[in-house]
Design a protein around this motif. Structure first.
Motif: not given
Length: 145
Positions: A44-55
């Motif tokens: 999905s080309n993203k990182i989920l960290l602390d409920r925050l999506e980073t492309p």
């Protein structure tokens, strides 16, 4: 981040260096504020960290995965190994593409669905209509492909 332990104060030091190439270092140990690991979702080309999506984006990797299907239905007996003919999905620009070598490797769904093992194989999609891969059935029951 500071941690206070009674009269003792520990400080975590962060070292920053100049790096010319953009890269994600240490992604396997990223943790959020509450010690929860980051979810790296490359599909999905993203990182989920602390409920925050980073492309994120990948450098030097084609975003086109290819479907690999068995050329002929077959039964693989238990405790057996076979070289299997497969079709590798082709795209219209494959004939003009200089690099027609691809790595065919198993996905988790293959092991979950069929309980088989497959060797990672280098194939050339312009060499022949089908390609050959090696599959192992390490269990006693036969599997229909």
């Amino acid at each position: 981040m500071d941690l206070e332990l009674g009269p003792l104060l520990l400080s975590e030091k962060v070292i920053i260096a100049e790096i010319e190439d953009e890269a994600l270092l240490g992604y396997d140990i990223l943790k959020g504020r509450h010690g929860e690991p980051a979810d790296i979702l490359l599909s999905s080309n993203k990182i989920l960290l602390d409920r925050l999506e980073t492309p994120i984006f990948q450098v030097g990797k084609s975003n086109r995965a290819r479907r690999v299907t068995v050329a002929n239905d077959m039964i693989l007996p238990g405790m057996a190994e076979a070289v299997v003919s497969v079709f590798v999905e082709r795209f219209t620009d494959d004939d003009e593409d200089v690099n027609s070598d691809f790595i065919v490797e198993p996905v988790q769904q293959l092991e979950d669905m069929y309980a088989l093992r497959m060797a990672t194989t280098l194939v050339n999609v312009n060499q022949s209509t089908t390609c050959s891969i090696r599959i192992l059935n390490p269990f006693s029951t036969e599997v229909m492909l």
